[in-house]
Design an enzyme around this catalytic site. Structure first.
Site, PDB file in Angstrom:
ATOM      1  CG  HIS A 266      34.688  13.741  55.375  1.00  0.00           C
ATOM      2  ND1 HIS A 266      33.608  14.305  56.013  1.00  0.00           N
ATOM      3  CD2 HIS A 266      35.770  14.445  55.763  1.00  0.00           C
ATOM      4  CE1 HIS A 266      34.041  15.319  56.757  1.00  0.00           C
ATOM      5  NE2 HIS A 266      35.339  15.422  56.615  1.00  0.00           N
ATOM      6  NE  ARG A 337      37.757  13.980  58.585  1.00  0.00           N
ATOM      7  CZ  ARG A 337      38.520  14.741  57.833  1.00  0.00           C
ATOM      8  NH1 ARG A 337      39.269  14.195  56.893  1.00  0.00           N
ATOM      9  NH2 ARG A 337      38.532  16.034  57.999  1.00  0.00           N
ATOM     10  NE  ARG A 442      43.474  13.029  55.610  1.00  0.00           N
ATOM     11  CZ  ARG A 442      42.609  14.026  55.819  1.00  0.00           C
ATOM     12  NH1 ARG A 442      42.753  14.829  56.848  1.00  0.00           N
ATOM     13  NH2 ARG A 442      41.610  14.220  54.994  1.00  0.00           N
TER      14      ARG A 442
END
Lengths: 644, 233
Positions: A266, A337, A442
């Site tokens: 992240h 991300r 994701r």
């Protein structure tokens, strides 16, 4: 072994509805004759346990925390996506599907992702009915914000605590079923093995974390909702207790583990400040709605800044490089991300990083505060700014935040078919524990969506299809399969306790984490991965020779708990490296330095790698066997992902 | 009570990281580490506790133990750490207590009775932003038990009132408001938590700032429930 994904026939938009009609049903009066075990009480587990209880099944739910409400879903900050199109900005189920497939760099299953987008709208309705206090506009209707990888505002949120509020909604539904006696809750209980009878999952072996007692529980089906394996890296945004043991031990019993190398780093976390550090703290992606990411334009300026010769404000506007806005004008600071993380690493590797270590970039709110005023910014992100100030002792309203990427989520997990069943009949995996919906990366605000989709709206249908074909008779926990599994668990604990070596569990965990971060983190290459594989094997041997676990099994023993988890991480780490090494392409969070475009973007190889890599366990230290599930794209065109 | 020396503590360490350092040291010396509850270390899961120098979650206002940093202590300080102390929170070991009584209070009515599916569209009922925000404020309780530990009566009323008022404020929650407040209060008393005498130590020590107003709202809800007859005894 042939992997059958069991994707229903027919057009994409009709698959789920058709499937729901075709699945076998269990008559309401017969549901009470079936028992289901749910391990984990985060969004995926609590929602599944509650819903299965409502339907009439008898459920046993397990968590290692002292209350089901403490599962790590509680820490999710930013929001939950849903294709409601309340903002009239062009959203639709197909657009959410498309964004998710593209965001995942075309390594997810179309049918699963489309279903996820479809049920996303029901999740929001359900949560509101439960009393989840989402953010609202002055007219009383629900508010939305934008998240990375999307050009519409489809993210529902509850300030910076969306995961907390959604989990408390699921926890309240769970509590209601506990009160009705339909769910029996076992907190402070950790699953240590899966029990199979006649090739089917029929129960689990657990350890009571207070008394140390090893117990068996039998059921007609087992659902693992045990989260991801980010703590392989030691430092991550996961909770201290988050672990892979339940999933890994199911893997060792035959469940295939899919795409283990797909981990999400992240981009916006508080940088590491010292060796004693026990965990990393995320600063929600939602901050990139208003914060601008930058570093000094030149290495020289960055050096002077790091040495304290100049202050941040001495750097003129034209000497600041807002590199995401510059490179990706269409998405700007809201690129996905993996892209944001990789670019942060790039500028830091160039020597333009900030902070004492040079391993940080700025996330600057000065413009947003000037534009909207401090109260408006505080209303949106107040708790995040406070958290940042507490940890760093700096005021982010006055000074830009320093951020750096950190391990946050794992897209890989147990392989499941369209019904969320693993290759072991009767064993299901939901939420982050499975691999199915996010491909190689994701998108923000999609983890909450998937956890609740699986638990509220998918598993309640698909598990009935399996149970309808099962006899009512229960397997006794006196069955030899249970006894054998219990004995193996006890023997393993005794082995850990008897080594009485010289190094602590944490020392091994930190050493593993460092190897994984350096060689299987944001950027990987064949040479480094081969080196890491050898080092992990060495470390694992040392662990079993020299780890120090004090106390006994029959007590609350925090060292023994950790030792079991780290023993599994030491095996899983190697599989992640194997997977990363075999995937000779870059995609999403998996960035192999050998495979990149001239602009340093991930270079996929769709010809050879458009498949799910599902690994079969063949013994510790043996090479795992690869099974491939080819990914067929019939509704989207595979292209080089572009956010420019 | 045992006194342990701890060395090599940096001001940027969190309080729990200081305990990690101590535990590693104990382990290497062959002692058993000190058991304490913790998980997310972000101040949101509510798992950490600890009564530090006579204060729940330590000296900083609005801070859980995991978010407390050593910069708030001085080199050479002796820090006293105790578990939560309340009859309803039996000690498991060292600093680990059993807070399942709070879960049982939630199970007594801390929910809206809707099954999954078959609910109306989320935007069917507009809720004024001010009400939604207030309900959210109450809903941020992390169920850590600091309010109980701080209260001289070991009352869990602040925790209980946060759930009761969150749901009572929202239109969805009004339907069951009366039975909810009665059932949850009955469970609270049955668990052995004390009565509320309006001291306010709970709100002062609450790490997430749950307001004492919630207890006022709880009392109003309770009286209004008692004034009608169709509810539980």
């Amino acid at each position: 072994m042939i992997l059958d994904s069991k994707i229903p026939e027919g057009p994409l938009a009709e698959k789920w509805d058709k499937h729901k009609f075709n699945v076998k049903l269990v008559n309401p009066a017969n549901k009470r004759k079936y028992e289901v075990i749910v391990v984990g009480t985060g969004l995926a587990g609590a929602s599944a346990a509650a819903t299965l209880g409502e339907l009439g099944y008898n459920v046993k739910a397990f968590c290692f925390q002292d209350s089901p409400r403490r599962a790590h879903s509680i820490a999710a900050q930013g929001g939950i996506n849903a294709a409601k199109n309340y903002q009239n900005d062009g959203d639709s189920v197909f657009r959410l599907f498309y964004d998710t497939i593209k965001g995942g760099d075309y390594r997810a299953r179309e049918a699963n992702v489309y279903r996820l987008a479809q049920v996303s709208v029901d999740i929001i309705d359900q949560c509101v009915a439960q009393g989840v206090p989402f953010a609202r506009e002055y007219g009383g209707l629900l508010a939305n914000r934008s998240f990375g990888g999307a050009q519409v505002s489809r993210t529902f949120y509850a300030r910076g605590q969306t995961g907390q509020q959604l989990l408390l909604g699921a926890y309240s539904a769970l509590n209601r079923q506990i009160a009705y006696g339909k769910v029996k809750m076992y907190p402070r209980t950790e699953m240590l093995d899966l029990v199979m009878v006649d090739g089917k999952a029929r129960g689990i072996v657990v350890r009571n974390l207070i008394t140390g007692k090893i117990e068996s529980h039998s059921a007609h089906a087992v659902v693992l909702a045990t989260g991801g394996y980010g703590n392989v890296f030691f430092l991550s945004t996961n909770a201290m207790g988050s672990n892979a043991t339940a999933a890994w031990r199911a893997h060792k019993k035959g469940a295939l583990f899919a795409n283990p190398c797909f981990t999400q780093i992240h981009p916006t976390c508080i940088p590491v400040s010292g060796e004693y550090q026990s965990k990393l703290t995320l600063m929600s992606e939602s901050l990139r709605n208003d914060g601008r990411v930058w570093v000094p334009k030149t290495v020289e300026l960055a050096q002077r800044l790091r040495r304290g010769e100049i202050a941040i404000n001495d750097i003129a506007e034209e000497d600041r490089d807002y590199y995401l806005e510059r490179k990706y004008p269409a998405f700007g600071n809201l690129v996905p991300r993996d892209v944001a993380s990789r670019n942060a690493k790039l500028v830091c590797d160039e020597g333009r990083g900030v902070g004492g270590s040079g391993l940080a970039v700025y996330l600057d709110f000065a413009d947003a505060i000037k534009r909207d005023g401090q109260p408006a910014i505080a209303a949106k992100y107040g708790n995040l700014f406070e958290m940042y100030a507490k940890i760093t002792d700096e005021n982010p309203y006055e000074k830009p935040m320093r951020i750096y990427p950190a391990v946050h989520y794992t897209m890989g997990g147990l392989w499941v078919d369209y019904n969320l069943m693993t290759n072991i009949p009767g064993l299901y995996a939901t939420g982050e524990c499975n691999f199915s919906d996010h491909g190689a990366n994701r998108l923000g605000a999609s983890a909450l969506m998937q956890g609740l989709a699986d638990g509220y709206f998918v598993i309640p249908y698909t598990i009935g299809d399996y149970l309808a074909q099962m006899p009512y008779a229960k397997v006794s926990t006196d069955h030899p399969a249970f006894k054998e599994a219990e004995e193996a668990v006890i023997a393993k604990n005794q082995q850990l306790l008897s080594i009485k070596g010289t190094r602590t569990v944490d020392e091994f965990h930190k050493a593993l984490g460092l190897l994984m971060w350096d060689y299987c983190g944001m950027a990987r290459n064949a040479e480094g991965l081969q080196f890491a594989k050898q080092e992990i094997r060495k470390l694992r041997d040392e662990f079993w020779r020299d780890v120090k676990v004090t106390g006994v099994n029959e007590e609350l023993n925090i060292t023994l708990e950790k030792a079991n988890r780290v023993a599994d991480f030491l095996e899983l780490g190697e599989l992640m490296v194997d997977d990363a090494l075999h995937r000779n392409e870059s995609c999403g969070g998996h960035f192999r330095e050998e495979y990149q475009t001239p602009e340093n973007e991930a270079l996929r190889d769709d010809e050879n790698f458009a498949y799910v890599a599902a690994w079969e366990f063949t013994g510790v230290g043996n090479e795992p066997v690869l099974h491939k599930e080819d990914l067929k794209f019939e509704n989207v065109k595979l292209t080089q992902r572009s956010y420019k | 009570m045992v006194t342990y020396p701890v060395k090599g503590i940096s001001p940027d360490m969190s309080f729990l990281e200081m305990l990690d350092v101590l535990n590693e040291d104990l382990l290497l010396r062959g002692d058993e580490p000190i058991a304490f509850d913790h998980d997310c270390r972000e101040g949101i899961c509510g798992m950490c506790s600890l009564y530090i120098n006579g204060r729940a979650h330590g000296p900083e206002r609005g801070t859980t133990t995991c978010q407390l940093h050593m910069r708030h202590f001085k080199d050479g300080d002796t820090i006293t750490i105790e578990p939560w102390r309340a009859a309803a929170f039996p000690v498991h070991r060292d600093l680990v207590v059993d807070r399942s009584a709070m879960d049982r209070i939630q199970q007594a009515g801390g929910y809206i009775s809707v099954n999954t599916g078959g609910v109306p569209d989320a935007n069917t009922i507009p809720i004024p932003k001010t009400i939604a925000d207030k309900a959210f404020d109450a809903a941020t309780c992390i169920q850590c038990g600091a309010c109980v530990a701080a209260c001289k009566n070991a009352s869990a009323m602040l925790f209980l009132s946060a759930k009761v008022s969150q749901l009572a404020m929202l239109p969805q929650g009004k339907v069951e408001a009366k039975t909810r407040v009665e059932n949850m209060l009955a469970q609270h008393d049955a668990e052995g938590f004390g009565a509320c005498s309006n001291i306010g130590a709970c709100a002062a020590e609450c790490p997430v700032g749950i307001s004492l107003d919630n207890i006022a709202m709880l009392n109003r809800e309770y009286i209004s429930a008692k004034a009608t007859s169709e509810n539980v005894a």
